[in-house]
Design a protein around this motif. Sequence first.
Motif, PDB file in Angstrom:
ATOM      1  N   UNK A   1       0.756  -1.255  -0.071  1.00  0.00           N
ATOM      2  CA  UNK A   1      -0.005  -0.036   0.083  1.00  0.00           C
ATOM      3  C   UNK A   1       0.850   1.192  -0.034  1.00  0.00           C
ATOM      4  N   UNK A   2       2.107   1.171   0.409  1.00  0.00           N
ATOM      5  CA  UNK A   2       2.971   2.440   0.135  1.00  0.00           C
ATOM      6  C   UNK A   2       3.244   2.888  -1.141  1.00  0.00           C
ATOM      7  N   UNK A   3       3.227   1.827  -2.227  1.00  0.00           N
ATOM      8  CA  UNK A   3       3.676   2.284  -3.472  1.00  0.00           C
ATOM      9  C   UNK A   3       2.651   2.885  -4.328  1.00  0.00           C
ATOM     10  N   UNK A   4       1.427   3.130  -3.490  1.00  0.00           N
ATOM     11  CA  UNK A   4       0.221   3.733  -4.192  1.00  0.00           C
ATOM     12  C   UNK A   4       0.679   5.071  -4.641  1.00  0.00           C
ATOM     13  N   UNK A   5       1.468   5.556  -3.650  1.00  0.00           N
ATOM     14  CA  UNK A   5       2.178   6.885  -4.026  1.00  0.00           C
ATOM     15  C   UNK A   5       3.723   6.374  -4.524  1.00  0.00           C
ATOM     16  N   UNK A   6       3.999   6.233  -5.764  1.00  0.00           N
ATOM     17  CA  UNK A   6       5.395   5.638  -6.051  1.00  0.00           C
ATOM     18  C   UNK A   6       6.468   6.202  -5.538  1.00  0.00           C
ATOM     19  N   UNK A   7       6.680   7.475  -5.655  1.00  0.00           N
ATOM     20  CA  UNK A   7       7.921   8.330  -5.197  1.00  0.00           C
ATOM     21  C   UNK A   7       8.254   8.017  -3.687  1.00  0.00           C
TER      22      UNK A   7
ATOM     23  N   UNK B   1     -18.000  10.980   7.266  1.00  0.00           N
ATOM     24  CA  UNK B   1     -19.152  10.356   6.172  1.00  0.00           C
ATOM     25  C   UNK B   1     -19.320   8.730   6.049  1.00  0.00           C
ATOM     26  N   UNK B   2     -18.162   8.023   6.950  1.00  0.00           N
ATOM     27  CA  UNK B   2     -18.465   6.678   7.004  1.00  0.00           C
ATOM     28  C   UNK B   2     -18.074   6.069   5.609  1.00  0.00           C
ATOM     29  N   UNK B   3     -17.275   6.851   4.837  1.00  0.00           N
ATOM     30  CA  UNK B   3     -16.919   6.237   3.543  1.00  0.00           C
ATOM     31  C   UNK B   3     -15.682   5.304   3.366  1.00  0.00           C
ATOM     32  N   UNK B   4     -15.108   5.099   4.591  1.00  0.00           N
ATOM     33  CA  UNK B   4     -13.900   4.260   4.727  1.00  0.00           C
ATOM     34  C   UNK B   4     -12.664   4.749   3.660  1.00  0.00           C
ATOM     35  N   UNK B   5     -12.419   5.960   3.293  1.00  0.00           N
ATOM     36  CA  UNK B   5     -11.409   6.393   2.498  1.00  0.00           C
ATOM     37  C   UNK B   5     -10.131   6.484   3.240  1.00  0.00           C
ATOM     38  N   UNK B   6     -10.340   6.481   4.584  1.00  0.00           N
ATOM     39  CA  UNK B   6      -9.028   6.830   5.533  1.00  0.00           C
ATOM     40  C   UNK B   6      -8.701   5.272   5.718  1.00  0.00           C
ATOM     41  N   UNK B   7      -9.497   4.140   5.872  1.00  0.00           N
ATOM     42  CA  UNK B   7      -9.090   2.979   6.102  1.00  0.00           C
ATOM     43  C   UNK B   7      -8.107   2.573   4.931  1.00  0.00           C
ATOM     44  N   UNK B   8      -8.940   2.663   3.664  1.00  0.00           N
ATOM     45  CA  UNK B   8      -8.349   2.376   2.372  1.00  0.00           C
ATOM     46  C   UNK B   8      -6.788   2.909   2.089  1.00  0.00           C
ATOM     47  N   UNK B   9      -6.766   4.089   2.626  1.00  0.00           N
ATOM     48  CA  UNK B   9      -5.569   4.977   2.365  1.00  0.00           C
ATOM     49  C   UNK B   9      -4.302   4.479   3.318  1.00  0.00           C
ATOM     50  N   UNK B  10      -4.689   3.905   4.670  1.00  0.00           N
ATOM     51  CA  UNK B  10      -3.630   3.470   5.420  1.00  0.00           C
ATOM     52  C   UNK B  10      -2.796   2.636   5.063  1.00  0.00           C
ATOM     53  N   UNK B  11      -1.314   2.818   5.137  1.00  0.00           N
ATOM     54  CA  UNK B  11      -0.309   2.044   4.557  1.00  0.00           C
ATOM     55  C   UNK B  11      -0.274   0.577   5.479  1.00  0.00           C
ATOM     56  N   UNK B  12      -0.701   0.569   6.659  1.00  0.00           N
ATOM     57  CA  UNK B  12      -0.763  -0.519   7.809  1.00  0.00           C
ATOM     58  C   UNK B  12      -1.984  -1.023   8.076  1.00  0.00           C
ATOM     59  N   UNK B  13      -3.098  -0.546   7.547  1.00  0.00           N
ATOM     60  CA  UNK B  13      -4.368  -1.237   7.910  1.00  0.00           C
ATOM     61  C   UNK B  13      -5.051  -0.687   8.996  1.00  0.00           C
ATOM     62  N   UNK B  14      -4.790   0.743   9.518  1.00  0.00           N
ATOM     63  CA  UNK B  14      -5.474   1.208  10.637  1.00  0.00           C
ATOM     64  C   UNK B  14      -6.779   1.516  10.226  1.00  0.00           C
ATOM     65  N   UNK B  15      -7.639   1.427  11.396  1.00  0.00           N
ATOM     66  CA  UNK B  15      -8.890   1.767  11.053  1.00  0.00           C
ATOM     67  C   UNK B  15      -9.785   2.797  11.921  1.00  0.00           C
TER      68      UNK B  15
END
Length: 437
Positions: free
Chosen positions: A59-65, A374-388
Motif C-alpha cells: 500500500x506504500x507504493x500507491x504513491x510511487x516516489x 461520512x463513513x466512506x472508509x477512505x481513511x482505512x483504504x489509504x492507511x499503509x498498515x491497515x489502521x481503522x
Amino acid sequence: MSYFFQFLFLITFIGAIAFFVINIKKVIRNIHLGTGNLPQDNKSIRWKKMARIALGQSKMVVRPIPGILHILVYLGFIIINIEVLEIIIDGIFGTHRIFSFLGLFYDFLIGSFEVLALIVVGSVFIFWCRRNITKVKRFFKKEMNGWPKEDGNIILYIEFILMLLFLTMNGADYWNNANQGLELAGSFPISQHLFSFFQDFHPSTLHVVERAMWWLHILGILFFLNYLYYSKHFHILSAFPNVWYSKITPKAKLENLASVKKEVELMMNPEVDPFAASPNNENEASEKFGAQDIFDLNKVQLLNAYSCTECGRCTAECPANITGKRLSPRKIMMDTRDRIEEVSKNIDRNGQFKDDNKKLLGDYISSEEIWACTSCNACTEACPISIDPLSIIIKLRQFLVMEKSEAPMEINLMMQNVENKGTPWPFNNSDRLNWNN
C-alpha cells in the motif's frame, strides 16, 4: 583496558535492552486495557495479508516516489543492522570483525551494507526536503504542530547520523589496515573513497576514530531502539501485528452490538421471557453502549493507535477534511494514543487507574469531529498498515446516540420517523402507496 570496555559495553547493552523490554511490557499492558480478545481466526489469510502489506509494503507504493523511497530506507536500515549482531559479539568478547572468517561472503555483506547505507542517506535527505523545503501539505495540518512535527525530523536525523557513523567506522578501519599493509576484512566500496583523506592519518589516530565511531554507532542504535516507544516510529515494531490483527471482513461491514442484537431478538420472539433469557441479564442491561473512553475500545483499536505512523494519508483522502470540516482521521488516532499514554502514566503512579475526570470523548475528541465523518472508509483504504480510524469514530457515535441521546437534528428526526412511522421519511403511512408518485 580491553576488559574495562567489554564490561562497560555489557552493562550498557543490558541496561538498554532492559529499558526497552520494560516499555514493551507497558505497551502490551496498555493494549490489554481494551475490551474483547485479539482475533485468532483465518490465520492463513492474516499471514498472507501481513506478508503483502507489512513486509511487502504494497500500500506504500500507491504513491510511487515516497513509497519506493520508504522501501529503500526500510530495507536498507533493517539489512544494515544485521551487522549489529557482529558489533554486539565483538563488544562482549573484545573481538574485532568476528565474522570475517566468512571470507568472500563477508566481503559481499559489508560491501552491500555500504551501498545500502549510501542509498538510505540519499533517501533520508529527500524525505527531509519533502518535509522542510517543499513542505508536503499533509505534514502541516493542525495536529502536526509541536512534538509530532519535531519527531518526524528527529527520526530522519538519527537515521542519517547512524548511516554516516557506519560508513566513517568502515572508512577508518579500511585505511588503518591499508596504511599498515595489513590484511583487509571486508569490502569497502563506498567508505574507502568517501573517506580517502584518512590515508594521510596516522594509524593510531585512525584506530581512535574507528573505535569512537564504533561506540557512537552502537550507542546510537540502542538509543534509537528505546526512542521508538516515544515516537511515531514505534510502527517499525507494531506494524506487523497491527496488520495481522486487522479487519479481514469487508471494510464497509459494521459490527452489531451483541447486547442490542439480543434485545431485538427477544422483542421479535414474544414467547421468550426476557428476564429468563440469560442469567446475566441484569449486567447486560447496565452495559455501556459504544465508547466514551479507551477502556471501551477493543484491543485492536488500541493497537491501531500505537501503530499510527502519522503519515497523514488518511487525512489527505478524507472528504470531510478536504471540505474544511474539523475531522482528521490522523488526529483521531493521535488523540487515542495520547489518552492511552495519559492513562498509562496514571496507572504507573497509582498502581491502578484512578479516575482523572477525563474521557477520550469530549476531552480529546469532540462530537463535532466524529459527526463530520461520512463513513466512506477512505481513511482505512489509504492507511499503509491497515489502521481503522472509522471503527473508533463509530464506537464514539454509538455512545452519543445510545447513552447520551445526542445526535445532529437530521439524525434525530430520521430516528423519530422510524419510531413513529416505520420509515426514515416524514410521510403518513396511509399515503405509503403514493410515495413513488
